[in-house]
Design a protein around this motif. Structure first.
Motif, PDB file in Angstrom:
ATOM      1  N   ASN A 205       0.817  -1.215   0.000  1.00 57.09           N
ATOM      2  CA  ASN A 205       0.000   0.000   0.000  1.00 57.09           C
ATOM      3  C   ASN A 205       0.850   1.264   0.000  1.00 57.09           C
ATOM      4  OD1 ASN A 205      -2.586  -1.291   0.134  1.00 57.09           O
ATOM      5  ND2 ASN A 205      -2.090  -1.836   2.248  1.00 57.09           N
ATOM      6  N   ASN A 208      -1.982   6.462  -1.357  1.00 58.17           N
ATOM      7  CA  ASN A 208      -3.005   6.836  -0.409  1.00 58.17           C
ATOM      8  C   ASN A 208      -3.560   8.175  -0.855  1.00 58.17           C
ATOM      9  OD1 ASN A 208      -4.609   7.469   1.765  1.00 58.17           O
ATOM     10  ND2 ASN A 208      -3.220   6.522   3.230  1.00 58.17           N
ATOM     11  N   ASN A 209      -4.788   8.120  -1.362  1.00 59.98           N
ATOM     12  CA  ASN A 209      -5.379   9.332  -1.918  1.00 59.98           C
ATOM     13  C   ASN A 209      -5.568  10.427  -0.892  1.00 59.98           C
ATOM     14  OD1 ASN A 209      -5.686   8.196  -4.483  1.00 59.98           O
ATOM     15  ND2 ASN A 209      -7.487   7.085  -3.779  1.00 59.98           N
ATOM     16  N   LYS A 210      -5.562  10.041   0.376  1.00 61.93           N
ATOM     17  CA  LYS A 210      -5.815  11.027   1.412  1.00 61.93           C
ATOM     18  C   LYS A 210      -4.572  11.852   1.746  1.00 61.93           C
ATOM     19  CE  LYS A 210      -7.247   7.723   3.817  1.00 61.93           C
ATOM     20  NZ  LYS A 210      -7.717   6.656   4.679  1.00 61.93           N
ATOM     21  N   ASN A 299     -16.083 -12.101  -0.500  1.00 63.88           N
ATOM     22  CA  ASN A 299     -17.057 -11.052  -0.779  1.00 63.88           C
ATOM     23  C   ASN A 299     -16.711  -9.676  -0.198  1.00 63.88           C
ATOM     24  OD1 ASN A 299     -19.377 -10.143  -1.848  1.00 63.88           O
ATOM     25  ND2 ASN A 299     -20.706 -11.595  -0.772  1.00 63.88           N
ATOM     26  N   PRO A 300     -15.644  -9.082  -0.654  1.00 62.54           N
ATOM     27  CA  PRO A 300     -15.257  -7.800  -0.067  1.00 62.54           C
ATOM     28  C   PRO A 300     -16.157  -6.659  -0.550  1.00 62.54           C
ATOM     29  CG  PRO A 300     -13.779  -8.362  -1.849  1.00 62.54           C
ATOM     30  CD  PRO A 300     -14.745  -9.489  -1.737  1.00 62.54           C
ATOM     31  N   SER A 301     -16.310  -5.648   0.269  1.00 63.83           N
ATOM     32  CA  SER A 301     -17.023  -4.451  -0.177  1.00 63.83           C
ATOM     33  C   SER A 301     -16.119  -3.718  -1.152  1.00 63.83           C
ATOM     34  CB  SER A 301     -17.340  -3.564   1.007  1.00 63.83           C
ATOM     35  OG  SER A 301     -16.150  -2.966   1.477  1.00 63.83           O
ATOM     36  N   LYS A 302     -16.709  -2.816  -1.909  1.00 60.70           N
ATOM     37  CA  LYS A 302     -15.898  -2.080  -2.889  1.00 60.70           C
ATOM     38  C   LYS A 302     -14.792  -1.269  -2.216  1.00 60.70           C
ATOM     39  CE  LYS A 302     -17.811  -0.869  -7.211  1.00 60.70           C
ATOM     40  NZ  LYS A 302     -18.503   0.167  -7.987  1.00 60.70           N
ATOM     41  N   VAL A 303     -15.074  -0.810  -1.018  1.00 63.24           N
ATOM     42  CA  VAL A 303     -14.085  -0.022  -0.294  1.00 63.24           C
ATOM     43  C   VAL A 303     -12.784  -0.810  -0.124  1.00 63.24           C
ATOM     44  CG1 VAL A 303     -13.573   1.103   1.901  1.00 63.24           C
ATOM     45  CG2 VAL A 303     -15.870   1.226   0.946  1.00 63.24           C
ATOM     46  N   ASN A 304     -12.946  -2.093   0.120  1.00 55.91           N
ATOM     47  CA  ASN A 304     -11.757  -2.893   0.410  1.00 55.91           C
ATOM     48  C   ASN A 304     -11.272  -3.761  -0.742  1.00 55.91           C
ATOM     49  OD1 ASN A 304     -11.424  -2.060   3.090  1.00 55.91           O
ATOM     50  ND2 ASN A 304     -13.173  -3.301   3.667  1.00 55.91           N
ATOM     51  N   LEU A 305     -11.956  -3.652  -1.859  1.00 52.38           N
ATOM     52  CA  LEU A 305     -11.661  -4.538  -2.987  1.00 52.38           C
ATOM     53  C   LEU A 305     -10.188  -4.510  -3.396  1.00 52.38           C
ATOM     54  CD1 LEU A 305     -13.542  -6.357  -4.609  1.00 52.38           C
ATOM     55  CD2 LEU A 305     -13.718  -4.555  -6.307  1.00 52.38           C
ATOM     56  N   GLY A 306      -9.707  -3.319  -3.721  1.00 54.17           N
ATOM     57  CA  GLY A 306      -8.342  -3.198  -4.201  1.00 54.17           C
ATOM     58  C   GLY A 306      -7.337  -3.556  -3.124  1.00 54.17           C
ATOM     59  N   LYS A 307      -7.623  -3.077  -1.912  1.00 54.50           N
ATOM     60  CA  LYS A 307      -6.732  -3.310  -0.780  1.00 54.50           C
ATOM     61  C   LYS A 307      -6.594  -4.813  -0.512  1.00 54.50           C
ATOM     62  CE  LYS A 307      -6.655  -2.103   4.113  1.00 54.50           C
ATOM     63  NZ  LYS A 307      -7.631  -2.885   4.892  1.00 54.50           N
ATOM     64  N   SER A 340     -10.247 -10.219   8.520  1.00 55.99           N
ATOM     65  CA  SER A 340     -11.181  -9.801   9.567  1.00 55.99           C
ATOM     66  C   SER A 340     -10.572  -8.696  10.423  1.00 55.99           C
ATOM     67  CB  SER A 340     -11.569 -10.971  10.439  1.00 55.99           C
ATOM     68  OG  SER A 340     -10.434 -11.458  11.110  1.00 55.99           O
TER      69      SER A 340
ATOM     70  N   LEU B  81     -11.222   9.414  -2.257  1.00 60.84           N
ATOM     71  CA  LEU B  81     -10.745   9.541  -0.883  1.00 60.84           C
ATOM     72  C   LEU B  81     -11.288   8.407  -0.020  1.00 60.84           C
ATOM     73  CD1 LEU B  81     -11.069  13.323  -0.047  1.00 60.84           C
ATOM     74  CD2 LEU B  81      -9.025  12.053  -0.644  1.00 60.84           C
ATOM     75  N   SER B  83     -12.116   5.295  -1.181  1.00 62.09           N
ATOM     76  CA  SER B  83     -11.307   4.169  -1.606  1.00 62.09           C
ATOM     77  C   SER B  83     -11.184   4.204  -3.118  1.00 62.09           C
ATOM     78  CB  SER B  83     -11.954   2.855  -1.187  1.00 62.09           C
ATOM     79  OG  SER B  83     -11.251   1.785  -1.742  1.00 62.09           O
ATOM     80  N   ASP B  85     -11.638   2.089  -5.339  1.00 62.91           N
ATOM     81  CA  ASP B  85     -12.626   1.379  -6.147  1.00 62.91           C
ATOM     82  C   ASP B  85     -14.036   1.945  -6.025  1.00 62.91           C
ATOM     83  OD1 ASP B  85     -11.107  -0.829  -7.393  1.00 62.91           O
ATOM     84  OD2 ASP B  85     -10.628  -1.286  -5.318  1.00 62.91           O
ATOM     85  N   VAL B  86     -14.198   2.978  -5.215  1.00 64.36           N
ATOM     86  CA  VAL B  86     -15.538   3.528  -4.988  1.00 64.36           C
ATOM     87  C   VAL B  86     -15.833   4.647  -5.988  1.00 64.36           C
ATOM     88  CG1 VAL B  86     -16.932   4.842  -3.340  1.00 64.36           C
ATOM     89  CG2 VAL B  86     -15.587   2.910  -2.558  1.00 64.36           C
ATOM     90  N   MET B 287     -10.925  14.403   8.371  1.00 59.96           N
ATOM     91  CA  MET B 287     -10.339  13.118   8.011  1.00 59.96           C
ATOM     92  C   MET B 287     -10.881  11.996   8.892  1.00 59.96           C
ATOM     93  SD  MET B 287      -8.726  13.909   5.450  1.00 59.96           S
ATOM     94  CE  MET B 287      -7.654  12.618   4.881  1.00 59.96           C
ATOM     95  N   SER B 298     -18.291   0.754   3.854  1.00 56.92           N
ATOM     96  CA  SER B 298     -17.817  -0.612   3.685  1.00 56.92           C
ATOM     97  C   SER B 298     -18.777  -1.611   4.347  1.00 56.92           C
ATOM     98  CB  SER B 298     -16.401  -0.721   4.237  1.00 56.92           C
ATOM     99  OG  SER B 298     -16.179  -1.952   4.844  1.00 56.92           O
ATOM    100  N   GLN B 301     -21.904  -1.880   2.216  1.00 54.03           N
ATOM    101  CA  GLN B 301     -21.703  -2.673   1.005  1.00 54.03           C
ATOM    102  C   GLN B 301     -21.576  -4.158   1.293  1.00 54.03           C
ATOM    103  OE1 GLN B 301     -18.405  -0.782  -0.963  1.00 54.03           O
ATOM    104  NE2 GLN B 301     -19.779   0.445  -2.234  1.00 54.03           N
ATOM    105  N   SER B 302     -20.898  -4.487   2.401  1.00 54.91           N
ATOM    106  CA  SER B 302     -20.758  -5.928   2.620  1.00 54.91           C
ATOM    107  C   SER B 302     -22.069  -6.546   3.104  1.00 54.91           C
ATOM    108  CB  SER B 302     -19.572  -6.267   3.517  1.00 54.91           C
ATOM    109  OG  SER B 302     -19.566  -5.476   4.647  1.00 54.91           O
TER     110      SER B 302
END
Lengths: 340, 309
Positions: A205, A208-210, A299-307, A340, B81, B83, B85-86, B287, B298, B301-302
């Motif tokens: 990683n 980091n866009n932030k 089944n990851p959420s999109k938020v965690n997909l790439g990570k 997890s 920001l 993620s 993929d969002v 932040m 997240s 979505q899950s």
């Protein structure tokens, strides 16, 4: 021959020969100045006015601080200073300017003036390194304080210029080349650069866009410095070789062309190089099929997909010997433990 | 009796960009989801009107960036920001489906942010800081819930929570913040960075006094090595909450005895001092808020994808 070498020593960290020597301003203009254009993505020369003072000083016979030049030579052997000097003179066109680009620029501008004296001395430091990875490590440790060329920039340049991708089967295209002519099935150079960065830092990683670029660069430099190269480390060239070999299977190629898989693979292989080396591409293809079915199941959420893709592909390659022998349920269990 | 409407909101994104934004992410002026208003206000593209004073305030500062530079394309850059993929559509679906949950929580934060922007616009930075502090306290109400769900070991987290909840007041706030923020940013590289307070004074002596005062208040352990005397005070990312609490306690309480307070004469101009602290503070809070949103997104979505199966 107008380079004199006075002394040499070994850099134990990067296994390189480091020498100090001397040349003249004229030699630098004729032979070193052309090198600064060797990097296609070379940073622009800075505003003239910052260096106007230096330009004037050069005409008044000032002595500039040493310029650092580097060479990559796998089996460099030279016993004495004269041989090193000979090597440098013979191979000068394949050298890189690590430090002193702005000074050389100013020097070249000053040489247009009639008062310019080309016989003035210029001291040089020379690094002859066995591999690109090691040279880059030293380059970043040296250039760290310099603002205009960020570590990420240096890495991009290196993947573009130092790595020779001509003797491998797969093609690697930059965004620019892609705009002109798309070679189907080619890898994206940007992804390869990111994989190289991941490989160097040992971390998947690095984006980091932030975090704004400047702060991210600080973090990356810290990570690279923490990961000092050691002798039993594999080199990124070998990673590319493995990727190339495994890509003879089209499913594997499809999988590795996904940037996040490529990043995970490049970091993971550091710990499992021997195992991967002894795996044929069809077995590897079966293994990634197993990986994909387990990945779907968590089944990851999109938020965690790439990570998750980066992290799990890293873990999977790292523990390839064990994980590729798992059945789907066992791997799912392992993955859900890790996420997890 | 219906409550007096203090603020109303209207969209202030450039037309060229607004036209591409999904309908549900636009500010219509009626019944906009609070969480959307907060995110849009903090990213600097909403206009708010304070009815009582007939003041219009355009939020222009993007508090989601440490250098406060605005988005050139909100639709594309903001979801990044959360993620990589969002997409904006994902965000729209999330907001649409969760707009009724935690409404009171979000509407509390929205009003504090609005008041902050109003006072900031007036140049009353000391008053504006109070709203920052109030947001911090509001957010901290949501902390325990997230903390518990992010912890893998329920038994351990229960004990940790219990310890923090029954400690004395000071320890409770400070201690809990630290543990929570560390948990929230576990494994995230942002935790290694710093929050920078720039002391842009016109007088070097005043600058030095302000720097030293803040440094005394915060203590060495929360300072990041990036600090440069006397114009940049860098605070370790995860310690920013402690810093804010300290500043608030030492400036607004002014109790005699115990820890030393911030002397008002030493810092010369409180509004000026807080004008340096506030942006950095709101950036940090934004932040944390973003992180909480990312986490809820997240979870949403899950749950959704599990329900699909």
């Amino acid at each position: 021959m107008s380079i004199t070498i006075f002394d040499k020593a070994n850099d134990g960290v990067i296994n390189s020969v480091v020498a100090t020597g001397k040349t003249t301003y004229q030699y630098a203009i004729d032979n070193l100045f052309p090198l600064i254009n060797r990097f296609s993505a070379q940073r622009k020369s800075q505003d003239k006015k910052f260096y106007a003072r230096l330009e004037r000083d050069i005409l008044d016979h000032c002595l500039m601080p040493p310029i650092t030049i580097a060479f990559v030579e796998q089996n460099f052997e030279a016993n004495n200073e004269v041989e090193i000097a000979e090597y440098i003179t013979n191979n000068i066109q394949s050298g890189y300017i690590l430090d002193g680009i702005q000074r050389l620029n100013t020097l070249s501008r000053a040489s247009g003036n009639e008062r310019f004296d080309g016989s003035q001395s210029l001291y040089i430091n020379v690094i002859i390194s066995p591999t690109e990875d090691k040279l880059l490590y030293r380059m970043i440790t040296l250039n760290n304080g310099q603002k205009p060329m960020t570590p990420r920039h240096q890495i991009e340049i290196l993947t573009q210029e130092l790595f020779d991708f001509t003797d491998i089967e797969i093609t690697i295209q930059s965004e620019k080349e892609r705009a002109e002519n798309v070679i189907k099935g080619s890898f994206d150079l940007g992804d390869v650069s990111k994989a190289y960065l991941a490989f160097l830092t040992g971390a998947v990683n690095n984006d980091n866009n932030k975090i704004i670029g400047e702060k991210m660069d600080q973090i990356i430099v810290g990570r690279i410095m923490d990961k000092q190269p050691s002798d039993d480390d594999i080199e990124f060239k070998e990673v590319i070789t493995e990727i190339d070999r495994l890509c003879s299977n089209s499913e594997v190629k499809k999988w590795l062309k996904i940037g996040n898989n490529l990043i995970g693979f490049s970091v993971g292989i550091k710990s499992s190089h021997q195992t991967i080396k002894n795996t044929n591409s069809d077995d590897f293809s079966d293994a990634i099929e197993l990986f994909e079915s387990a990945f779907k199941a968590i089944n990851p959420s999109k938020v965690n997909l790439g990570k998750y893709r980066r992290e799990l592909s890293q873990k999977f390659i790292e523990n390839y010997e064990q994980y590729s022998g798992f059945d789907e349920m066992e791997l799912i269990e392992e993955f859900s433990e890790l996420t997890s | 009796m219906a409550q007096y409407v203090t603020f109303s909101y209207s969209d202030n994104l450039p037309q060229r960009i607004l036209s591409q934004v999904p309908e549900r992410l636009k500010i219509s002026g009626t019944r906009d989801p609070e969480i959307l208003l907060i995110l849009r206000l903090l990213s600097g593209n909403v206009e708010l009107s304070h009815h009582y004073s007939s003041k219009q305030v355009k939020s222009r500062v993007n508090y989601f960036s440490s250098d406060f530079s605005g988005f050139s394309n909100w639709k594309r850059e903001f979801p990044n920001l959360l993620s990589s993929d969002v997409t904006a559509e994902d965000l729209a679906v999330f907001i649409e489906n969760t707009k009724y949950s935690n409404k009171a929580f979000y509407s509390g934060i929205l009003s504090e942010v609005s008041h902050f922007l109003l006072h900031n616009k007036k140049g009353s930075h000391t008053s504006a800081f109070i709203y920052i502090y109030r947001i911090l306290e509001k957010i901290s109400y949501a902390f325990p819930l997230i903390y518990a769900s992010k912890s893998q070991d329920f038994l351990k987290s229960f004990n940790q929570l219990k310890d923090l909840m029954i400690g004395d007041k000071e320890k409770k706030e400070l201690g809990f913040f630290k543990v929570f923020v560390k948990k929230l940013y576990e494994g995230d590289s942002i935790a290694d960075t710093s929050i920078d307070v720039f002391l842009n004074t016109s007088n070097a002596q005043v600058q030095e006094q302000m720097y030293k005062t803040l440094k005394e208040v915060s203590g060495n352990s929360i300072l990041h090595e990036d600090s440069t005397e006397f114009d940049k005070l860098s605070i370790k990312y995860c310690e920013m909450g402690s810093f804010l609490i300290n500043v608030r306690n030492r400036f607004f309480h002014n109790l005699n005895g115990g820890s030393s307070n911030i002397e008002s004469n030493r810092i010369v101009d409180a509004d000026e001092l807080f004008s340096f602290i506030n942006p950095a503070a709101l950036y940090w809070i934004s932040m944390v808020f973003l992180e909480i949103t990312t986490y809820s997104l997240s979870e949403f979505q899950s749950h959704r994808s599990n329900a699909d199966v």
